[in-house]
Design a protein around this motif. Structure first.
Motif, PDB file in Angstrom:
ATOM      1  N   UNK A   1      -1.435 -16.513  42.074  1.00 57.22           N
ATOM      2  CA  UNK A   1       0.240 -16.277  42.574  1.00 57.22           C
ATOM      3  C   UNK A   1       0.263 -14.822  42.086  1.00 57.22           C
ATOM      4  N   UNK A   2       1.259 -14.212  42.443  1.00 55.01           N
ATOM      5  CA  UNK A   2       1.541 -12.756  42.398  1.00 55.01           C
ATOM      6  C   UNK A   2       2.260 -12.799  41.209  1.00 55.01           C
ATOM      7  N   UNK A   3       1.581 -11.453  40.669  1.00 57.63           N
ATOM      8  CA  UNK A   3       1.405 -10.871  39.265  1.00 57.63           C
ATOM      9  C   UNK A   3       1.143 -11.516  37.901  1.00 57.63           C
ATOM     10  N   UNK A   4      -0.081 -12.229  38.277  1.00 48.56           N
ATOM     11  CA  UNK A   4      -1.242 -13.270  37.592  1.00 48.56           C
ATOM     12  C   UNK A   4      -1.779 -12.326  37.544  1.00 48.56           C
ATOM     13  N   UNK A   5      -2.157 -10.841  37.440  1.00 47.53           N
ATOM     14  CA  UNK A   5      -3.408 -10.215  36.755  1.00 47.53           C
ATOM     15  C   UNK A   5      -4.780 -10.283  37.846  1.00 47.53           C
ATOM     16  N   UNK A   6      -4.576 -10.664  38.706  1.00 50.78           N
ATOM     17  CA  UNK A   6      -5.753 -10.548  39.501  1.00 50.78           C
ATOM     18  C   UNK A   6      -6.950  -9.000  40.007  1.00 50.78           C
ATOM     19  N   UNK A   7      -6.145  -7.765  40.412  1.00 48.28           N
ATOM     20  CA  UNK A   7      -6.465  -7.417  40.689  1.00 48.28           C
ATOM     21  C   UNK A   7      -6.613  -6.873  39.163  1.00 48.28           C
ATOM     22  N   UNK A   8      -5.908  -6.404  38.383  1.00 45.76           N
ATOM     23  CA  UNK A   8      -6.262  -5.977  37.220  1.00 45.76           C
ATOM     24  C   UNK A   8      -7.842  -6.325  36.398  1.00 45.76           C
TER      25      UNK A   8
ATOM     26  N   UNK B   1      -9.707 -18.977  39.494  1.00 49.36           N
ATOM     27  CA  UNK B   1      -8.003 -18.454  39.704  1.00 49.36           C
ATOM     28  C   UNK B   1      -7.041 -18.636  38.423  1.00 49.36           C
ATOM     29  N   UNK B   2      -6.848 -17.687  38.896  1.00 39.59           N
ATOM     30  CA  UNK B   2      -5.347 -17.263  37.574  1.00 39.59           C
ATOM     31  C   UNK B   2      -3.761 -18.619  37.845  1.00 39.59           C
ATOM     32  N   UNK B   3      -3.425 -17.905  36.521  1.00 44.93           N
ATOM     33  CA  UNK B   3      -2.919 -18.827  36.459  1.00 44.93           C
ATOM     34  C   UNK B   3      -1.170 -17.845  35.734  1.00 44.93           C
ATOM     35  N   UNK B   4      -0.003 -18.484  35.818  1.00 46.56           N
ATOM     36  CA  UNK B   4       1.292 -17.423  34.993  1.00 46.56           C
ATOM     37  C   UNK B   4       1.249 -17.780  33.769  1.00 46.56           C
ATOM     38  N   UNK B   5       1.506 -16.695  32.780  1.00 48.55           N
ATOM     39  CA  UNK B   5       1.731 -17.355  31.449  1.00 48.55           C
ATOM     40  C   UNK B   5       2.514 -18.287  31.419  1.00 48.55           C
ATOM     41  N   UNK B   6       2.290 -18.895  30.369  1.00 46.38           N
ATOM     42  CA  UNK B   6       3.653 -19.438  29.269  1.00 46.38           C
ATOM     43  C   UNK B   6       4.434 -18.997  28.370  1.00 46.38           C
ATOM     44  N   UNK B   7       4.957 -19.271  27.947  1.00 47.89           N
ATOM     45  CA  UNK B   7       6.379 -18.803  26.665  1.00 47.89           C
ATOM     46  C   UNK B   7       5.572 -18.159  25.222  1.00 47.89           C
ATOM     47  N   UNK B   8       4.654 -18.711  25.056  1.00 49.77           N
ATOM     48  CA  UNK B   8       3.630 -18.449  24.060  1.00 49.77           C
ATOM     49  C   UNK B   8       2.954 -17.761  24.481  1.00 49.77           C
ATOM     50  N   UNK B   9       2.149 -18.021  25.448  1.00 49.95           N
ATOM     51  CA  UNK B   9       1.426 -16.334  25.867  1.00 49.95           C
ATOM     52  C   UNK B   9       2.175 -15.261  26.368  1.00 49.95           C
ATOM     53  N   UNK B  10       3.177 -15.017  26.697  1.00 51.68           N
ATOM     54  CA  UNK B  10       3.676 -14.320  27.645  1.00 51.68           C
ATOM     55  C   UNK B  10       5.013 -13.417  25.553  1.00 51.68           C
ATOM     56  N   UNK B  11       4.695 -13.967  24.477  1.00 56.54           N
ATOM     57  CA  UNK B  11       4.912 -12.957  23.246  1.00 56.54           C
ATOM     58  C   UNK B  11       3.725 -12.524  22.608  1.00 56.54           C
ATOM     59  N   UNK B  12       2.034 -13.588  23.211  1.00 54.61           N
ATOM     60  CA  UNK B  12       1.238 -13.071  22.576  1.00 54.61           C
ATOM     61  C   UNK B  12       0.847 -11.640  23.138  1.00 54.61           C
ATOM     62  N   UNK B  13       1.038 -11.646  25.200  1.00 53.83           N
ATOM     63  CA  UNK B  13       0.848 -10.114  25.397  1.00 53.83           C
ATOM     64  C   UNK B  13       1.712  -9.008  25.198  1.00 53.83           C
ATOM     65  N   UNK B  14       2.790  -9.253  24.948  1.00 52.10           N
ATOM     66  CA  UNK B  14       3.517  -8.433  24.371  1.00 52.10           C
ATOM     67  C   UNK B  14       3.584  -8.253  23.128  1.00 52.10           C
TER      68      UNK B  14
END
Length: 226
Positions: free
Chosen positions: A54-61, A189-202
């Motif tokens: 999906x859009x925004x899942x970091x494919x190009x990055x 295949x990239x997938x959106x981050x869940x809430x725990x993964x978002x916190x870890x990313x931040x």
């Protein structure tokens, strides 16, 4: 302002900017495994690469970060949102011969064959990246395949990377793209981050610019809200 809060917390840069000081690739969640999987086809060419999500899942990055680490002869990036995918061949040539005006088909073929020969000597792949490939129709992708297969062994040196949303997979199922589809050896295949993964990313982004006490900037309740 962004500058004031980064100074207040004594950060070395904007942790969420495009090119912050101390930027590093995030290897948490699915990204670390995906990154390692993508390195292999460039180190030992074995077919084309397909990256979807999906859009925004970091494919190009993801793709750009891998290309920044692996040894390649040349890289051409074309967005199907702005140019026809087959324009990737001209983008490769422009990187070596930044001349004004169009190239004739004969000169274009000669330049590409010369690049292939140099890449073969250096044992490094030539990488063609098509971003937003889900926006390309079947005919454009077929023309792309024709454009980069200008020599019998071109597929051994030219590494094609298709980046797009999940609908790209359906497009590739077209019977007229059988030759292209069968060359795809690596699928990510990239997938959106869940809430725990978002916190870890931040947390990772903040630590990359020198944050010593992340919880003072983003308390746990704020992390959950984000």
């Amino acid at each position: 302002e962004m500058k004031s809060w980064t100074s207040h917390f004594k950060l070395t840069g904007d942790p969420f900017g495009d090119d912050p000081a101390g930027w590093r690739y995030y290897y948490g969640a699915c990204y670390g495994i995906a990154s390692l999987r993508l390195e292999r086809p460039f180190e030992q060419p074995r077919g084309y690469v397909l990256v979807t999500g999906p859009a925004g899942t970091g494919k190009s990055t993801l793709v750009r970060s891998v290309l920044a680490r692996v040894p390649v002869y040349s890289v051409a990036l074309v967005s199907a949102a702005h140019r026809a995918p087959a324009a990737v061949s001209e983008a490769l040539i422009r990187g070596r011969e930044p001349l004004d005006g169009p190239f004739s088909d004969t000169r274009k073929r000669a330049c590409l064959l010369d690049m292939l020969e140099h890449a073969r000597r250096q044992k490094k792949p030539i990488v063609c990246v098509i971003e937003d490939a889900h926006l390309a129709h079947v005919g454009q992708l077929r023309d792309l395949f024709t454009a980069i297969n200008l020599a019998p062994d071109a597929h051994q040196l030219l590494q094609l990377v298709l980046i797009g949303r999940p609908s790209l997979i359906s497009t590739l199922e077209s019977a007229s793209l059988d030759a292209l589809r069968t060359r795809i050896a690596t699928r990510v295949q990239m997938t959106p981050l869940n809430s725990t993964e978002v916190a870890d990313y931040l947390r990772d982004r903040l630590e990359a610019v020198g944050a010593e006490h992340v919880e003072r900037i983003f308390p746990a309740v704020t992390m959950r809200s984000i």
